[in-house]
Scaffold this motif. Structure first.
Motif, PDB file in Angstrom:
ATOM      1  N   PHE A  53      57.225  41.319  78.329  1.00  0.00           N
ATOM      2  CA  PHE A  53      55.890  40.746  78.398  1.00  0.00           C
ATOM      3  C   PHE A  53      54.878  41.873  78.315  1.00  0.00           C
ATOM      4  CE2 PHE A  53      57.267  41.025  82.950  1.00  0.00           C
ATOM      5  CZ  PHE A  53      56.374  41.985  83.390  1.00  0.00           C
ATOM      6  N   ALA A  54      53.626  41.510  78.078  1.00  0.00           N
ATOM      7  CA  ALA A  54      52.530  42.476  78.040  1.00  0.00           C
ATOM      8  C   ALA A  54      51.357  41.885  78.805  1.00  0.00           C
ATOM      9  CB  ALA A  54      52.136  42.795  76.602  1.00  0.00           C
ATOM     10  N   LEU A  55      51.044  42.447  79.973  1.00  0.00           N
ATOM     11  CA  LEU A  55      49.961  41.958  80.821  1.00  0.00           C
ATOM     12  C   LEU A  55      49.095  43.135  81.259  1.00  0.00           C
ATOM     13  CD1 LEU A  55      52.042  39.519  83.071  1.00  0.00           C
ATOM     14  CD2 LEU A  55      50.400  38.851  81.305  1.00  0.00           C
ATOM     15  N   ARG A  56      47.872  42.835  81.673  1.00  0.00           N
ATOM     16  CA  ARG A  56      46.945  43.876  82.096  1.00  0.00           C
ATOM     17  C   ARG A  56      47.034  44.140  83.596  1.00  0.00           C
ATOM     18  NH1 ARG A  56      44.772  46.813  77.820  1.00  0.00           N
ATOM     19  NH2 ARG A  56      44.575  45.385  76.038  1.00  0.00           N
ATOM     20  N   ASP A  57      47.013  45.404  83.961  1.00  0.00           N
ATOM     21  CA  ASP A  57      46.887  45.783  85.360  1.00  0.00           C
ATOM     22  C   ASP A  57      45.512  45.324  85.828  1.00  0.00           C
ATOM     23  OD1 ASP A  57      46.111  47.403  87.691  1.00  0.00           O
ATOM     24  OD2 ASP A  57      47.934  48.539  87.299  1.00  0.00           O
ATOM     25  N   ALA A  58      45.470  44.492  86.868  1.00  0.00           N
ATOM     26  CA  ALA A  58      44.208  43.895  87.314  1.00  0.00           C
ATOM     27  C   ALA A  58      43.205  44.940  87.785  1.00  0.00           C
ATOM     28  CB  ALA A  58      44.475  42.891  88.428  1.00  0.00           C
ATOM     29  N   LEU A  63      47.317  48.074  79.798  1.00  0.00           N
ATOM     30  CA  LEU A  63      48.329  47.131  79.336  1.00  0.00           C
ATOM     31  C   LEU A  63      49.694  47.606  79.821  1.00  0.00           C
ATOM     32  CD1 LEU A  63      48.754  44.578  77.561  1.00  0.00           C
ATOM     33  CD2 LEU A  63      49.307  46.145  75.684  1.00  0.00           C
ATOM     34  N   VAL A  64      50.422  46.722  80.460  1.00  0.00           N
ATOM     35  CA  VAL A  64      51.746  47.040  81.009  1.00  0.00           C
ATOM     36  C   VAL A  64      52.784  46.154  80.331  1.00  0.00           C
ATOM     37  CG1 VAL A  64      53.188  47.099  83.084  1.00  0.00           C
ATOM     38  CG2 VAL A  64      50.753  47.711  83.226  1.00  0.00           C
ATOM     39  N   ARG A  65      53.771  46.780  79.719  1.00  0.00           N
ATOM     40  CA  ARG A  65      54.864  46.051  79.073  1.00  0.00           C
ATOM     41  C   ARG A  65      56.142  46.223  79.889  1.00  0.00           C
ATOM     42  NH1 ARG A  65      53.519  44.547  73.911  1.00  0.00           N
ATOM     43  NH2 ARG A  65      51.708  45.639  72.982  1.00  0.00           N
ATOM     44  N   MET A  66      56.869  45.137  80.035  1.00  0.00           N
ATOM     45  CA  MET A  66      58.137  45.223  80.751  1.00  0.00           C
ATOM     46  C   MET A  66      59.089  46.160  80.017  1.00  0.00           C
ATOM     47  SD  MET A  66      59.625  44.200  83.487  1.00  0.00           S
ATOM     48  CE  MET A  66      61.142  43.698  84.299  1.00  0.00           C
ATOM     49  N   ARG A 140      51.765  47.308  91.041  1.00  0.00           N
ATOM     50  CA  ARG A 140      50.881  47.073  89.898  1.00  0.00           C
ATOM     51  C   ARG A 140      50.751  45.558  89.736  1.00  0.00           C
ATOM     52  NH1 ARG A 140      51.179  51.040  84.909  1.00  0.00           N
ATOM     53  NH2 ARG A 140      48.983  50.425  85.040  1.00  0.00           N
ATOM     54  N   TYR A 141      49.546  45.072  89.982  1.00  0.00           N
ATOM     55  CA  TYR A 141      49.274  43.627  89.982  1.00  0.00           C
ATOM     56  C   TYR A 141      48.817  43.241  88.578  1.00  0.00           C
ATOM     57  CZ  TYR A 141      47.944  39.358  92.562  1.00  0.00           C
ATOM     58  OH  TYR A 141      47.854  38.087  93.060  1.00  0.00           O
ATOM     59  N   LEU A 142      49.637  42.429  87.892  1.00  0.00           N
ATOM     60  CA  LEU A 142      49.403  42.125  86.480  1.00  0.00           C
ATOM     61  C   LEU A 142      48.774  40.752  86.304  1.00  0.00           C
ATOM     62  CD1 LEU A 142      52.817  43.444  85.105  1.00  0.00           C
ATOM     63  CD2 LEU A 142      50.713  44.713  85.599  1.00  0.00           C
ATOM     64  N   ASN A 143      47.780  40.696  85.436  1.00  0.00           N
ATOM     65  CA  ASN A 143      47.000  39.482  85.278  1.00  0.00           C
ATOM     66  C   ASN A 143      46.559  39.298  83.830  1.00  0.00           C
ATOM     67  OD1 ASN A 143      45.624  37.179  85.958  1.00  0.00           O
ATOM     68  ND2 ASN A 143      44.073  38.197  87.222  1.00  0.00           N
ATOM     69  N   ARG A 144      46.273  38.076  83.429  1.00  0.00           N
ATOM     70  CA  ARG A 144      45.663  37.730  82.157  1.00  0.00           C
ATOM     71  C   ARG A 144      46.350  38.382  80.958  1.00  0.00           C
ATOM     72  NH1 ARG A 144      41.392  37.640  85.765  1.00  0.00           N
ATOM     73  NH2 ARG A 144      40.232  35.708  85.760  1.00  0.00           N
ATOM     74  N   PRO A 145      46.289  37.761  79.787  1.00  0.00           N
ATOM     75  CA  PRO A 145      45.663  36.472  79.504  1.00  0.00           C
ATOM     76  C   PRO A 145      46.524  35.300  79.994  1.00  0.00           C
ATOM     77  CG  PRO A 145      46.697  37.295  77.539  1.00  0.00           C
ATOM     78  CD  PRO A 145      46.831  38.378  78.570  1.00  0.00           C
ATOM     79  N   GLU A 146      45.853  34.168  80.254  1.00  0.00           N
ATOM     80  CA  GLU A 146      46.547  33.029  80.833  1.00  0.00           C
ATOM     81  C   GLU A 146      47.698  32.543  79.958  1.00  0.00           C
ATOM     82  OE1 GLU A 146      45.430  28.475  81.886  1.00  0.00           O
ATOM     83  OE2 GLU A 146      44.091  30.006  82.729  1.00  0.00           O
ATOM     84  N   ALA A 147      47.513  32.542  78.652  1.00  0.00           N
ATOM     85  CA  ALA A 147      48.576  32.067  77.755  1.00  0.00           C
ATOM     86  C   ALA A 147      49.831  32.919  77.896  1.00  0.00           C
ATOM     87  CB  ALA A 147      48.087  32.072  76.313  1.00  0.00           C
TER      88      ALA A 147
END
Length: 210
Positions: A53-58, A63-66, A140-147
């Motif tokens: 996945f690719a999510l943003r550090d809040a 951008l953080v990728r697994m 690291r708290y990952l958030n957004r985008p909702e989709a």
């Protein structure tokens, strides 16, 4: 108290379903280098790789990728900054566990929290939550985008607070993945989750060469 207990039990039930039914990538035949019976958390019934996945550090916006975490043990969980049931316990115990690791081991471990409700988890609320539970700089708290979050929730077979409509009602797994992304064990808030148990299982995961 009743709401908090219900939330904890829901997380355990949802997590058990994921352990039995999969979640987090393609299954493989089990041939572990580390004896999974030695983990204090529950081991999956078969080997599963962590889905990417690719999510943003809040907090940082990075951008953080697994997939970029390969080479490090990953502690992965689901948090909601307004949650008063399982989330405070998870954040505080994960943070404490990481502080107990040796500096050498700490460099090889990362803790990621996927948001259970992007609409609640603003940068300010996340910072307040992590500060309150001594987890800033540890998780690291990952958030957004909702989709993308919805895709992650589905891939990892967890119920989010956004979907339940209640900040305290969501799955609460704390999963440990090997350096290669193999799901090794899961601890449960209110049952077997503790800083000591996390340190124990993380230490085992660091020895897994697969």
């Amino acid at each position: 108290m009743i709401v908090a207990l219900a939330a904890l039990m829901l997380g355990i039930v949802a997590l058990a379903g994921a352990v039995l039914g999969g979640g987090g990538g393609a299954g493989r035949s089990a041939d572990a280098d580390v004896n999974t019976e030695r983990f204090r958390g529950n081991a999956p019934s078969a080997d599963f790789d962590a889905a990417d996945f690719a999510l943003r550090d809040a907090l940082s916006g990075e951008l953080v990728r697994m997939s970029d975490q390969r080479g490090r043990v990953v502690v992965l969980t689901l948090l909601e900054s307004r949650c008063t049931a399982a989330c405070p316990l998870i954040a505080s115990q994960v943070g404490e566990a990481l502080r107990r690791l040796t500096p050498e081991d700490r460099r090889d471990v990362v803790a990621l929290a996927v948001s259970a409700s992007p609409r609640d988890d603003s940068r300010g609320s996340v910072r307040t939550f992590l500060n309150r539970h001594r987890a800033v700089g540890e998780i690291r708290y990952l958030n957004r985008p909702e989709a993308e979050l919805r895709r992650v929730w589905k891939e990892y077979q967890v119920l989010s607070a956004l979907e339940s409509g209640d900040a305290d009602t969501h799955s609460a797994p704390v999963r440990i993945y090997s350096r290669s992304g193999r799901w090794l064990a899961t601890q449960h808030a209110g049952v077997d989750l503790s800083a000591a148990n996390l340190v124990h299982d993380i230490s085992l995961a660091l020895l897994d060469e697969r």
